[in-house]
Design a protein around this motif. Structure first.
Motif, mmCIF file in Angstrom:
data_model
loop_
_atom_site.group_PDB
_atom_site.id
_atom_site.type_symbol
_atom_site.label_atom_id
_atom_site.label_comp_id
_atom_site.label_asym_id
_atom_site.label_seq_id
_atom_site.Cartn_x
_atom_site.Cartn_y
_atom_site.Cartn_z
ATOM 1 N N MET A 93 0.820 -1.213 0.000
ATOM 2 C CA MET A 93 0.000 0.000 0.000
ATOM 3 C C MET A 93 0.858 1.270 0.000
ATOM 4 S SD MET A 93 -2.922 -1.150 -0.449
ATOM 5 C CE MET A 93 -3.750 0.437 -0.422
ATOM 6 N N ALA A 94 2.054 1.193 0.570
ATOM 7 C CA ALA A 94 2.940 2.374 0.586
ATOM 8 C C ALA A 94 3.223 2.843 -0.832
ATOM 9 C CB ALA A 94 4.241 2.052 1.315
ATOM 10 N N ALA A 95 3.422 1.891 -1.734
ATOM 11 C CA ALA A 95 3.662 2.256 -3.139
ATOM 12 C C ALA A 95 2.464 3.012 -3.700
ATOM 13 C CB ALA A 95 3.932 0.994 -3.960
ATOM 14 N N LYS A 96 1.285 2.644 -3.280
ATOM 15 C CA LYS A 96 0.070 3.277 -3.805
ATOM 16 C C LYS A 96 -0.229 4.615 -3.130
ATOM 17 C CE LYS A 96 -1.551 -1.106 -5.321
ATOM 18 N NZ LYS A 96 -2.607 -1.999 -5.615
ATOM 19 N N PHE A 97 0.258 4.769 -1.880
ATOM 20 C CA PHE A 97 0.057 6.026 -1.156
ATOM 21 C C PHE A 97 1.077 7.092 -1.542
ATOM 22 C CE2 PHE A 97 -1.654 3.501 2.739
ATOM 23 C CZ PHE A 97 -2.903 3.449 2.181
ATOM 24 N N SER A 98 2.228 6.680 -2.031
ATOM 25 C CA SER A 98 3.347 7.593 -2.260
ATOM 26 C C SER A 98 3.163 8.416 -3.534
ATOM 27 C CB SER A 98 4.644 6.789 -2.348
ATOM 28 O OG SER A 98 5.693 7.617 -2.780
ATOM 29 N N PHE A 99 3.127 9.732 -3.371
ATOM 30 C CA PHE A 99 3.018 10.601 -4.546
ATOM 31 C C PHE A 99 4.287 10.495 -5.393
ATOM 32 C CE2 PHE A 99 5.394 13.408 -1.792
ATOM 33 C CZ PHE A 99 6.190 14.133 -2.658
ATOM 34 N N ILE A 100 5.412 10.195 -4.760
ATOM 35 C CA ILE A 100 6.677 10.065 -5.478
ATOM 36 C C ILE A 100 6.609 8.886 -6.449
ATOM 37 C CG2 ILE A 100 9.155 9.604 -5.223
ATOM 38 C CD1 ILE A 100 8.898 11.008 -2.437
ATOM 39 N N ILE A 101 6.094 7.766 -5.970
ATOM 40 C CA ILE A 101 5.958 6.582 -6.831
ATOM 41 C C ILE A 101 4.980 6.862 -7.962
ATOM 42 C CG2 ILE A 101 4.948 4.252 -6.907
ATOM 43 C CD1 ILE A 101 7.691 4.129 -6.008
ATOM 44 N N LYS A 102 3.875 7.502 -7.631
ATOM 45 C CA LYS A 102 2.878 7.809 -8.662
ATOM 46 C C LYS A 102 3.485 8.668 -9.771
ATOM 47 C CE LYS A 102 -1.080 7.389 -5.617
ATOM 48 N NZ LYS A 102 -2.010 8.095 -4.770
ATOM 49 N N LEU A 103 4.303 9.662 -9.390
ATOM 50 C CA LEU A 103 4.973 10.503 -10.384
ATOM 51 C C LEU A 103 5.979 9.698 -11.196
ATOM 52 C CD1 LEU A 103 5.694 13.805 -8.422
ATOM 53 C CD2 LEU A 103 4.187 13.524 -10.381
ATOM 54 N N PHE A 104 6.739 8.872 -10.520
ATOM 55 C CA PHE A 104 7.750 8.047 -11.175
ATOM 56 C C PHE A 104 7.107 7.126 -12.208
ATOM 57 C CE2 PHE A 104 10.478 4.170 -11.099
ATOM 58 C CZ PHE A 104 11.642 4.736 -11.603
ATOM 59 N N VAL A 105 6.034 6.464 -11.818
ATOM 60 C CA VAL A 105 5.340 5.530 -12.717
ATOM 61 C C VAL A 105 4.717 6.288 -13.894
ATOM 62 C CG1 VAL A 105 3.365 3.943 -12.876
ATOM 63 C CG2 VAL A 105 4.989 3.729 -10.997
ATOM 64 N N ARG A 106 4.141 7.448 -13.610
ATOM 65 C CA ARG A 106 3.517 8.241 -14.671
ATOM 66 C C ARG A 106 4.548 8.791 -15.661
ATOM 67 N NH1 ARG A 106 -0.044 12.116 -11.787
ATOM 68 N NH2 ARG A 106 -1.001 10.261 -10.946
ATOM 69 N N PHE A 107 5.692 9.193 -15.119
ATOM 70 C CA PHE A 107 6.746 9.770 -15.949
ATOM 71 C C PHE A 107 7.338 8.740 -16.900
ATOM 72 C CE2 PHE A 107 11.099 11.353 -16.697
ATOM 73 C CZ PHE A 107 10.796 12.594 -17.223
ATOM 74 N N PHE A 108 7.545 7.523 -16.395
ATOM 75 C CA PHE A 108 8.084 6.444 -17.227
ATOM 76 C C PHE A 108 6.923 5.531 -17.603
ATOM 77 C CE2 PHE A 108 11.621 7.760 -14.497
ATOM 78 C CZ PHE A 108 12.477 8.216 -15.480
ATOM 79 N N ALA A 109 6.235 5.910 -18.654
ATOM 80 C CA ALA A 109 4.968 5.268 -19.023
ATOM 81 C C ALA A 109 5.079 3.796 -19.384
ATOM 82 C CB ALA A 109 4.331 6.032 -20.181
ATOM 83 N N SER A 110 6.197 3.355 -19.912
ATOM 84 C CA SER A 110 6.300 1.944 -20.304
ATOM 85 C C SER A 110 7.089 1.168 -19.250
ATOM 86 C CB SER A 110 6.988 1.809 -21.662
ATOM 87 O OG SER A 110 8.367 2.080 -21.533
ATOM 88 N N ILE A 111 6.824 -0.121 -19.157
ATOM 89 C CA ILE A 111 7.535 -0.976 -18.209
ATOM 90 C C ILE A 111 9.029 -1.000 -18.534
ATOM 91 C CG2 ILE A 111 7.036 -3.125 -19.469
ATOM 92 C CD1 ILE A 111 7.271 -2.790 -15.636
ATOM 93 N N GLU A 112 9.376 -0.951 -19.816
ATOM 94 C CA GLU A 112 10.786 -0.948 -20.221
ATOM 95 C C GLU A 112 11.513 0.277 -19.667
ATOM 96 O OE1 GLU A 112 8.504 -3.366 -23.145
ATOM 97 O OE2 GLU A 112 8.249 -1.311 -22.410
ATOM 98 N N LYS A 113 10.890 1.446 -19.798
ATOM 99 C CA LYS A 113 11.498 2.690 -19.293
ATOM 100 C C LYS A 113 11.587 2.676 -17.767
ATOM 101 C CE LYS A 113 12.127 5.270 -22.982
ATOM 102 N NZ LYS A 113 13.477 5.399 -23.466
ATOM 103 N N LEU A 114 10.568 2.153 -17.125
ATOM 104 C CA LEU A 114 10.551 2.060 -15.662
ATOM 105 C C LEU A 114 11.701 1.178 -15.182
ATOM 106 C CD1 LEU A 114 8.718 2.859 -13.187
ATOM 107 C CD2 LEU A 114 7.749 0.601 -13.389
ATOM 108 N N VAL A 115 11.858 0.025 -15.794
ATOM 109 C CA VAL A 115 12.917 -0.908 -15.410
ATOM 110 C C VAL A 115 14.291 -0.279 -15.659
ATOM 111 C CG1 VAL A 115 13.999 -3.128 -16.006
ATOM 112 C CG2 VAL A 115 11.523 -2.990 -15.679
ATOM 113 N N GLU A 116 14.406 0.439 -16.749
ATOM 114 C CA GLU A 116 15.665 1.089 -17.106
ATOM 115 C C GLU A 116 16.098 2.100 -16.037
ATOM 116 O OE1 GLU A 116 16.498 4.218 -20.553
ATOM 117 O OE2 GLU A 116 15.831 2.271 -21.332
#
Length: 197
Positions: A93-116
Motif C-alpha cells: 500500500m505504501a507504493a500506492k500512497f506515495s506521490f513520489i511513486i505515482k509521479l515516477f510511474v507516470r513519468f516512465f509510461a512503459s515498463i521498459e522505461k521504468l525498469v531502465e
C-alpha cells in the motif's frame, strides 16, 4: 515487547532514507486503525524514547536515519499486533500512497522505461545499498531485482516484497506478484525479489 537495546542498535545503522516512509506508514495506520490508532502509535514512540518518528510533520524528500525504517515497523507490529502478512501489505500500500511513486510511474509510461530507471529511482530514496535489475523478461512477464549491501532488518525485507508488488501493480495496472527469493538474513549474499505479472 520491543527492547530498547534493539532500537538503539538499529539507530546506529549507517545510511539514510527519504521521509516519505513516515507519511505512508501514517496513512496506512489511519486507514486501518483510525486516527486513534495513529495516536496510540505516537504514544508508543514517546514511551520507548521518541525516535524522530514524527508521522504528522515528516517531510517526504528529507533524509532520515535508515534505522528509523525498521523501528517504525517494529513499533507498528508491537502496537497493533500485525503479522508478517500485514507488514507486507503495508509495503504494498505504501507504493500506492506515495506521490513520489505515482509521479515516477507516470513519468516512465512503459515498463521498459521504468525498469531502465529503477536503480536511479532507488538512489533517490535510499543512500544505502544498491538496487539492480538481474533479469527483465517482458515476454515472459517477469523481473528479478537484486538489493545489495542492504542489511537493515528482516521486517524491511518483507515490507519491500510488498512494496515492489505495489509498484508493479501501479505500473502495469493489473495483477502482480512479488516473492523474495534470496535474503541476506537467510544466509544469501544479497536480497533478490522476483516480480511476475
Amino acid at each position: 515487547m520491543i527492547k530498547k537495546e534493539e532500537l538503539e542498535k538499529l539507530l546506529k545503522l549507517k545510511g539514510k532514507i527519504k521521509g516519505v516512509f513516515l507519511q505512508t506508514d501514517a496513512k496506512y495506520i489511519i486507514e486501518n486503525e483510525g486516527e486513534e490508532g495513529l495516536l496510540r502509535l505516537e504514544e508508543k514512540v514517546k514511551e520507548v524514547g521518541n525516535y524522530s518518528l514524527d508521522y504528522r510533520n515528516a517531510k517526504a524528500m528529507e533524509w532520515y536515519d535508515a534505522g528509523l525504517r525498521p523501528i517504525s515497523l517494529l513499533l507498528i507490529k508491537d502496537v497493533f499486533g500485525y503479522n508478517d502478512k500485514q507488514i507486507r501489505e503495508m509495503g504494498r500500500m505504501a507504493a500506492k500512497f506515495s506521490f513520489i511513486i505515482k509521479l515516477f510511474v507516470r513519468f516512465f509510461a512503459s515498463i521498459e522505461k521504468l525498469v531502465e530507471r529503477i536503480s536511479d529511482y532507488y538512489k533517490m530514496q535510499y543512500n544505502i545499498g544498491k538496487l539492480e535489475v538481474v533479469n527483465f523478461d517482458n515476454e515472459g512477464k517477469k523481473l528479478s531485482l537484486a538489493l545489495k549491501n542492504f542489511k537493515i532488518h528482516p521486517l524491511v525485507c518483507l515490507y519491500l516484497e510488498g512494496y515492489f508488488q505495489g509498484v508493479g501493480e501501479l505500473a502495469l495496472k493489473g495483477d502482480v506478484t512479488c516473492k523474495e527469493i534470496k535474503c541476506i538474513f537467510r544466509g544469501d549474499s544479497f536480497n533478490e525479489y522476483l516480480v511476475q505479472w
